[in-house]
Scaffold this active site. Structure first.
Site, mmCIF file in Angstrom:
data_model
loop_
_atom_site.group_PDB
_atom_site.id
_atom_site.type_symbol
_atom_site.label_atom_id
_atom_site.label_comp_id
_atom_site.label_asym_id
_atom_site.label_seq_id
_atom_site.Cartn_x
_atom_site.Cartn_y
_atom_site.Cartn_z
ATOM 1 N N ASP A 152 -1.884 4.922 -5.861
ATOM 2 C CA ASP A 152 -2.229 4.175 -4.646
ATOM 3 C C ASP A 152 -2.305 2.685 -4.944
ATOM 4 O O ASP A 152 -3.311 2.191 -5.450
ATOM 5 C CB ASP A 152 -3.571 4.686 -4.106
ATOM 6 N N ASP A 158 0.825 -1.207 0.000
ATOM 7 C CA ASP A 158 0.000 0.000 0.000
ATOM 8 C C ASP A 158 0.861 1.260 0.000
ATOM 9 O O ASP A 158 1.444 1.629 1.018
ATOM 10 C CB ASP A 158 -0.927 -0.003 1.221
#
Length: 433
Positions: free
Chosen positions: A288, A87
């Site tokens: 992201d 992440d």
């Protein structure tokens, strides 16, 4: 006399044998001691690994049907294996933690066990970094550091900060065991009754609590990392600058006016379908990897759909309710490969301004922004972010990253990308296409 000489000779041989045995045992014991010492936390000023080192992790997973790209890491001593979701959109690395745990999903491995001796007090700087954007500042420096993180999908990870050993082998051959601050997530709201393919999250954000920043603070690597996600599943993640290609990368500065300074943004973008500008300017996008698909605000999303419908006019496709993603198309017969999908769909292009006049672009082929569902339909992996609570944020997710290396250079404040073979890595680094 002869008998005495033989006895002396035998005694000397016995003594020599004992000496060799003792010496061998000492060497073996010393080697074992060095092996054990290798996984102790290194000093931050260690010259052996100060500069020019990197670490490479094998990546598992895919966009569809798994929905995650993740790494397998050993944590603790002796190390236990865990799967961590990659992440770039958040800082803290955390694990589902048996403290005991509330609402933890069923994960691939047993829950992480809390060691009370490893709890991080509020006095440590990493705790202050986590709380810099929160109101619940610690009351006393000696209190244990708690955290609470809310994600865009309304999920929440809440728990305590701990430190544990992460055995890592660097590209220079050194095996180290730095201690990292991670989250012991004992209250995972929004995941009750679900099954997770991962045991937690690997935070690679820009903050000082991120995994990359902590490695840099220990003097092990530079604050540079990259990921390469294969469209066929798998890939690799590297931290440090060893694997950054010397040429062939498209670079653009990290935006200093991003929606949130903690996110990676290449700045405002324009959208094109093929060579056709679709009429949306100034899209502030965020890279992201914690998102499987890509999200655009309502205006951009509608413009993309409208342009695609015009482009598909007269082609033998019709929209169908599939249940996999909001918009899917059915062909005359079920799709079985992307070579068939590419006959109908056109590449998307993101163009970023990298200066007053120059532009850099990222072309997204149909096999990256579409998926073939289990029903054989072609489904659009672009979603309306406004409808799911992202407001005007525009998220570039894993599907747009497929089959290319993406590099985040926090040292030089720039982001780069290039098409690459994510199923192969050579001794010299990333294999660009």
């Amino acid at each position: 006399m002869e008998m005495k000489f033989k006895m002396m000779k035998m005694m000397m041989m016995l003594a020599l044998t004992l000496l060799l045995l003792v010496s061998g045992s000492f060497v073996a014991a010393n080697q074992e001691l060095r092996r054990k010492k290798q996984i102790l936390p290194p000093a931050a000023s260690s010259s052996a690994t100060k500069v020019g080192s990197s670490v490479v992790f094998r990546v598992l997973g895919n966009v569809y049907p798994i929905g995650y790209y993740y790494v397998e890491m050993g944590i603790g001593y002796p190390p236990k294996r865990y799967y961590l979701d990659i992440d770039t959109g958040s800082d803290l690395t955390w694990l589902h933690c048996d403290a005991p745990c509330k609402n933890c999903p069923k994960a691939p491995h047993p829950l992480y066990r809390l060691n009370k001796n490893s709890l991080v007090p509020c006095a440590e700087s990493v705790c202050a970094e986590l709380h810099s954007l929160e109101k619940n500042i610690c009351k006393k420096p000696t209190d244990q550091c708690h955290y609470k993180i809310q994600y865009a999908d309304q999920g929440v990870s809440q728990g305590a900060l701990v430190k544990d050993v992460f055995p890592i082998r660097l590209t220079n051959g050194t095996l180290v065991g730095p201690r990292f601050a991670i989250g012991c997530g004992y209250d995972q709201q929004g995941s009750k009754g679900t099954t997770s393919p991962t045991d937690g999250l690997l935070g690679l954000g820009k903050g000082k609590a991120s995994f990359v920043s902590q490695l840099q603070n220990l003097g092990l690597v530079r604050n540079v990392f990259g990921h390469c996600f294969s469209g066929n599943s798998g890939g690799f993640l590297f931290i440090g600058e060893d694997l950054v290609p010397s040429s062939g990368i498209v670079w653009t500065p990290m935006s200093r006016n991003s929606i949130d300074e903690s996110y990676y943004s290449p700045g405002p973008a324009e959208l094109y379908l093929g060579k056709q500008y679709i009429g949306v300017k100034g899209l502030q996008v965020i890279f992201d990897s914690g998102s499987s698909y890509s999200y655009f605000n309502t205006q951009a999303y509608k413009a993309i759909i409208s342009s695609m419908m015009k482009d598909l006019s007269g082609k033998p496709l019709e929209i169908t309710k599939d249940g996999t993603l909001p918009i899917c198309w059915r062909g005359a017969k079920p799709f079985t490969s992307f070579s068939e999908v590419k006959k109908y769909f056109t590449p998307l292009t993101l163009r970023f301004k990298s200066g007053w006049r120059s532009q850099q672009q990222m072309e997204i082929p149909p096999e990256s922004y579409m998926i073939i569902s289990k029903y054989g339909n072609a489904c659009l992996g672009i979603l309306n972010g406004t409808e799911v609570g992202l407001q005007d944020d525009n998220i570039i997710g894993d599907n747009f990253f497929q089959d290319r290396v993406v590099i985040y250079d926090n040292e030089k404040q720039k982001i780069g990308w290039a098409l690459a073979d994510c199923n192969r890595i050579s001794k010299s680094g990333v294999v660009l296409l």
